[in-house]
Motif scaffolding. Structure first.
Motif, PDB file in Angstrom:
ATOM      1  N   TYR B 317      44.017  -0.476  26.366  1.00 15.43           N
ATOM      2  CA  TYR B 317      43.770   0.399  27.525  1.00 15.43           C
ATOM      3  C   TYR B 317      43.213  -0.429  28.692  1.00 15.43           C
ATOM      4  O   TYR B 317      43.693  -0.339  29.834  1.00 15.43           O
ATOM      5  CB  TYR B 317      42.799   1.447  27.004  1.00 15.43           C
ATOM      6  N   MET B 321      45.279  -1.266  32.323  1.00 13.97           N
ATOM      7  CA  MET B 321      44.689  -0.950  33.638  1.00 13.97           C
ATOM      8  C   MET B 321      44.541  -2.196  34.501  1.00 13.97           C
ATOM      9  O   MET B 321      44.750  -2.141  35.709  1.00 13.97           O
ATOM     10  CB  MET B 321      43.310  -0.318  33.452  1.00 13.97           C
ATOM     11  N   GLN B 326      48.238   0.300  39.662  1.00 14.50           N
ATOM     12  CA  GLN B 326      48.908   1.535  40.090  1.00 14.50           C
ATOM     13  C   GLN B 326      49.283   2.437  38.921  1.00 14.50           C
ATOM     14  O   GLN B 326      49.787   3.538  39.123  1.00 14.50           O
ATOM     15  CB  GLN B 326      50.178   1.205  40.869  1.00 14.50           C
ATOM     16  N   LYS B 328      49.233   5.123  36.143  1.00 19.42           N
ATOM     17  CA  LYS B 328      48.499   6.375  35.952  1.00 19.42           C
ATOM     18  C   LYS B 328      48.509   6.705  34.463  1.00 19.42           C
ATOM     19  O   LYS B 328      49.551   7.023  33.881  1.00 19.42           O
ATOM     20  CB  LYS B 328      49.149   7.508  36.749  1.00 19.42           C
ATOM     21  N   ILE B 329      47.341   6.598  33.869  1.00 22.93           N
ATOM     22  CA  ILE B 329      47.192   6.838  32.429  1.00 22.93           C
ATOM     23  C   ILE B 329      46.683   8.261  32.220  1.00 22.93           C
ATOM     24  O   ILE B 329      45.798   8.717  32.938  1.00 22.93           O
ATOM     25  CB  ILE B 329      46.188   5.832  31.824  1.00 22.93           C
ATOM     26  N   HIS B 330      47.242   8.940  31.239  1.00 18.60           N
ATOM     27  CA  HIS B 330      46.785  10.291  30.882  1.00 18.60           C
ATOM     28  C   HIS B 330      46.553  10.324  29.376  1.00 18.60           C
ATOM     29  O   HIS B 330      47.517  10.374  28.599  1.00 18.60           O
ATOM     30  CB  HIS B 330      47.838  11.329  31.285  1.00 18.60           C
ATOM     31  N   MET B 331      45.309  10.248  28.971  1.00 16.53           N
ATOM     32  CA  MET B 331      44.969  10.254  27.548  1.00 16.53           C
ATOM     33  C   MET B 331      44.549  11.663  27.143  1.00 16.53           C
ATOM     34  O   MET B 331      43.970  12.402  27.927  1.00 16.53           O
ATOM     35  CB  MET B 331      43.850   9.255  27.270  1.00 16.53           C
TER      36      MET B 331
END
Lengths: 372, 372
Positions: B317, B321, B326, B328-331
């Motif tokens: 993770y 990053m 740019q 966009k992480i959605h956990m």
């Protein structure tokens, strides 16, 4: 996060996609953030035992406001709690006297200023420069125009001394506009700078923010960003730092205020930047790599929504959404009271006049100052 | 919202700026959405009394999944609870037999299909067309490749009948790719259509979504959007409707599946559209005016993050990053298990190859299938 206001609400929102487990210390269960967070502790941030209990099990503590007493921050740090920004950095956001002294020490330009003892001393301060008017500020406890006095005479100066808090006198700067240089810095020193924005105040309260600041000279914008980055480094700020600036009529920039948390001048980033100030604040305080601060649109405008005379905004809310399907509304879940910040709107696009008009219209319509 | 999965988690996130008071019915306090919502009721959505208690005080009930028993939905509606989408619409998402019959009735093209009674009947269905292979699906309870069989012979067909649920046979469509046409419809009939996307599956699970679908003929895209809008109207869908489509090698589109809730093929909208599917789902079920569904970037790509062999993704993770500010992480806050959807990433930009590579890289790195 300590403090249950809208900044905590929006920080939680930004932390959800990052997979963050967010815990809140809130005054009441009705507070803006407490309405939307799973793990809420109701308690008083002025009580050290409450803070200590809250801190247990947190990897890091951060803040929605600057009001946690410095001695409590020191005690938490002594306990080994990770506090970001730390006590020594926060001291500059908590006390305007400490802030001015530090900025002087590191050579950052401020308005002419000194601590004044009483109304006569304030008059002396005025006489040392161009005379009245001057600005008086209590060194602690002010926000949104509270704790700030525009003083035209020695008699005018009396109110500022009534709170029993030290009073800072500042020259009334002949500024052409207000700017904000917002940056985010992580514990190991990575930092990102958002575009410098123009901030328009009404009655001491932020009203409109335009990103980027229109017709701002590239060199001055760069200076402002460098200034903010330097302040963050010198003061060891971790997280979001808002540097509120005056742009003077003779082309200089002077630091007005500092805020070490997400800030009203950065709300535009929620819809106008690749990474919002809230997401980057979370990333910084957890020492995660920071996200890209660049704008996603040519222009983004934020207008605050203040409460009007009617407590029920629902019809206005429907109207604004129907009128402008691109409007980004951010409501705080607060009861509407006249003049209270209850939300903000963001608009973006290529044509600044259009973007400004849409945000202005929505904010005015929601407040009830216009109809159509 | 009934159901505590990631769709509820992201719907809550999208409801925060709208000022929505969100209440959740979740199986456990550890569920993805239960971790981030203030007002959580822990209970079993299969129990009518639990649903009735939950519904008390809600303005409207909506769903994270299709599994609430139809008779309970009917009972809630009889109680006067506002259920959106309603029972009669949801019947088509809950039962593939009902869905196929309705699509036939309104003239929407589907793969050749009929309910089959046993393996011999499945063989007869195959013989009525081009022979094996065919697809068998239980009419209820399937998702992410579960409840679906790729059948090459009569003997192969036996597994599908073991659950004791009616079995739908469908021709194996010779498709060039899968598309999704996603729309949102409000109770008074306002509707918005997102750009048609390409959806790539791996082992029956959505892997990558490209918005808009590359090189899709404008006319075919328009047909797909019209089809989705027509289905929503004819079935009286309220909220987000995902219409999963096959694009055949001979240039037709056939409906594969329907989902009446936010859908994996719409996750790209969080970072790639003016208004996300989650925000528009909330707006629709509350009968608020809908937001603009248009894309904000030329290309947006979503890749699902599946669990790999290592339960701790933290280092990966950080790496992702740092590599791509740019990204966009959605956990989803879920424990990592091999093959489980634990999050997704979105990327956007002007160059599709670059946008695809960045999303693919991040998803593979987070799963642990690549290192660098």
């Amino acid at each position: 996060m300590v403090g249950g206001g809208q900044l905590a609400r929006m920080t939680h929102e930004a932390g959800i996609p990052l997979g963050i487990k967010f815990k809140l210390l809130s005054d009441t269960p009705q507070d803006s953030a407490a309405q939307v967070v799973s793990e809420v502790v109701i308690g008083d941030y002025r009580d050290l035992d409450t803070l200590r209990d809250f801190a247990r099990g947190c990897d890091v503590i951060t803040f929605d406001h600057e009001h946690v007493p410095a001695e409590h921050l020191a005690a938490l740090e002594a306990d080994g709690v990770v506090v970001r920004p730390g006590r020594s950095a926060l001291a500059h956001a908590q006390d305007k006297g400490v802030m001015r002294a530090k900025l002087d020490e590191i050579g950052v330009p401020s308005p002419r200023h000194r601590i004044v003892a009483d109304p006569a001393d304030a008059a002396a301060f005025a006489a040392e420069g161009d005379g009245f008017p001057i600005i008086l500020k209590t060194v602690r406890g002010g926000y949104d125009g509270k704790g700030v006095w525009f003083v035209r005479s020695q008699a005018d100066a009396e109110d500022a001394f009534k709170a029993g808090v030290a009073v800072l006198a500042e020259e009334k700067v002949d500024f052409s506009r207000e700017l904000a240089a917002n940056i985010v810095r992580s514990p190991h020193g990575q930092a990102v700078a958002y575009p410098v924005v123009e901030s328009r105040q009404v009655d001491g309260v932020c009203d409109t923010v335009i990103a980027p600041a229109p017709e701002l000279d590239d060199e001055l914008a760069g200076q402002a960003q460098e200034l903010a980055l330097r302040i963050a480094k010198e003061l060891d700020v971790v997280g979001h730092l808002a540097v509120e600036l005056f742009q003077t009529r003779d082309g200089r920039i002077l630091v007005n205020e500092l805020a070490m948390r997400p800030h009203n001048s950065g709300h535009w980033t929620q819809d106008g930047a690749v990474t919002s100030q809230f997401a980057n604040h979370v990333r910084a305080v957890l020492d995660l790599p920071l996200g890209d601060p660049r704008p996603r649109a040519k222009w983004t405008v934020m207008c605050n929504v203040l409460g009007g005379d009617y407590p029920d905004m629902y019809q206005a809310y429907l109207h604004c959404m129907a009128r402008d399907p691109q409007l980004k509304i951010h409501m705080y879940g607060k009861d509407v009271k006249p003049g209270r910040k209850v939300g903000h709107v963001n608009t973006y696009g290529d044509d600044l006049d259009d973007v400004l008009e849409r945000a202005r219209h929505a904010a005015d319509y929601l407040r009830g100052t216009i109809v159509e």
